[in-house]
Design an enzyme around this catalytic site. Structure first.
Site, PDB file in Angstrom:
ATOM      1  N   ASP A 187       0.869  -1.158   0.000  1.00 36.68           N
ATOM      2  CA  ASP A 187       0.000   0.000   0.000  1.00 36.68           C
ATOM      3  C   ASP A 187       0.920   1.227   0.000  1.00 36.68           C
ATOM      4  O   ASP A 187       2.083   1.128   0.409  1.00 36.68           O
ATOM      5  CB  ASP A 187      -0.860  -0.031   1.276  1.00 36.68           C
ATOM      6  CG  ASP A 187      -1.614   1.258   1.476  1.00 36.68           C
ATOM      7  OD1 ASP A 187      -2.311   1.677   0.544  1.00 36.68           O
ATOM      8  OD2 ASP A 187      -1.491   1.863   2.566  1.00 36.68           O
ATOM      9  N   ASP A 224      -0.261   5.038   0.714  1.00 37.86           N
ATOM     10  CA  ASP A 224      -0.584   6.100   1.665  1.00 37.86           C
ATOM     11  C   ASP A 224      -0.573   5.606   3.110  1.00 37.86           C
ATOM     12  O   ASP A 224      -1.277   4.670   3.464  1.00 37.86           O
ATOM     13  CB  ASP A 224      -1.948   6.717   1.331  1.00 37.86           C
ATOM     14  CG  ASP A 224      -1.855   7.612   0.102  1.00 37.86           C
ATOM     15  OD1 ASP A 224      -0.789   8.238  -0.085  1.00 37.86           O
ATOM     16  OD2 ASP A 224      -2.829   7.675  -0.671  1.00 37.86           O
TER      17      ASP A 224
HETATM   18 MG   LIG Z   1      -2.919   3.247   3.489  1.00 38.06          MG
END
Ligand SMILES: [Mg+2]
Length: 229
Positions: free
Chosen positions: A7, A9
């Site tokens: 991932d 962010d």
């Molecule tokens: Mg995230």
């Protein structure tokens, strides 16, 4: 070779740090708030925004609804709806957010440690152009074999289809030897769970683990994560 799907962010890129600075700047500019009132505006926005994202991930609202509703709802709750242009705030925020080039501490060191020993993919619920620019500007781009965004795939985590489309486009990636790594309980951990792949939860903020979610491992810092490999 094992594959790691990261991932972006709040796993490698510091989205929340940028969000705090950007929302404060916007509220100061548009509503001229400061001190406690500014802090209240920030926490009001964060609660409304994360609730909308949760509804989107659970497929009860469309993605566009998030961007249409978060500032109007925030301003209504702060009783500023008559004085501030919510649409202009959202437009200003889009610019600031797209130019957030902050990384989390240890992100580059982690990727340096993994580079060459693992196949490294990004799997993000973000916009293609924005995420590519942020990876280039932070210098993290060279560590990735490929970037997959929900915009590019046409489906978002935690839908298993998000992962199935990645596997379909990468015949060299073996699902049994893939690990999803991220901070998102629903998007990343439930998503990995739905797709039947191993997961590592990055819990940087001492969040509680809901009973329905079962990460295979948990790391509390990027350094701890790095030491797992
Ligand atoms: Mg995230």
């Amino acid at each position: 070779m094992q594959t790691l799907i990261f991932d972006l962010d709040d796993t490698l890129l510091d989205f929340k740090g940028g969000e705090v600075a950007d929302i404060k700047e916007l509220v100061q500019k548009h509503a001229q708030l400061s001190g406690d009132a500014l802090e209240e505006a920030l926490s009001t926005y964060q609660a409304i925004n994360s609730n909308l994202w949760y509804q989107y991930e659970m497929k009860t609202i469309e993605r566009d609804t998030i961007f249409k509703e978060r500032f109007p709802k925030t301003l209504a709750e702060l009783k500023l709806a008559d004085q501030v242009d919510a649409k202009q705030m959202e437009a200003d925020y889009a610019y600031l957010r797209d130019h957030n080039y902050r990384m989390l501490d240890g992100a580059k060191e982690l990727l340096q440690n993994l580079h060459g020993r693992y196949r490294i993919l990004a799997g993000t619920n973000g916009q293609e152009e924005t995420q590519l620019r942020r990876l280039k500007e932070t210098g993290l781009m060279p560590y990735f074999d490929q970037i997959f965004t929900s915009e590019g795939l046409g489906v978002a985590k935690p839908d298993a289809l998000f992962f199935e489309k990645i596997f379909a486009s990468r015949p060299d990636v073996d699902k049994e030897n893939t690990i999803m790594i991220g901070d998102g309980l629903y998007s990343d951990m439930l998503g990995g769970q739905n797709a039947g792949i191993e997961t590592i939860w990055l819990n940087l903020t001492q969040k509680e683990l809901p009973e329905s979610i079962h990460p295979n491992r948990i790391a509390h810092s990027l350094q701890e994560l790095s030491e797992m490999f």
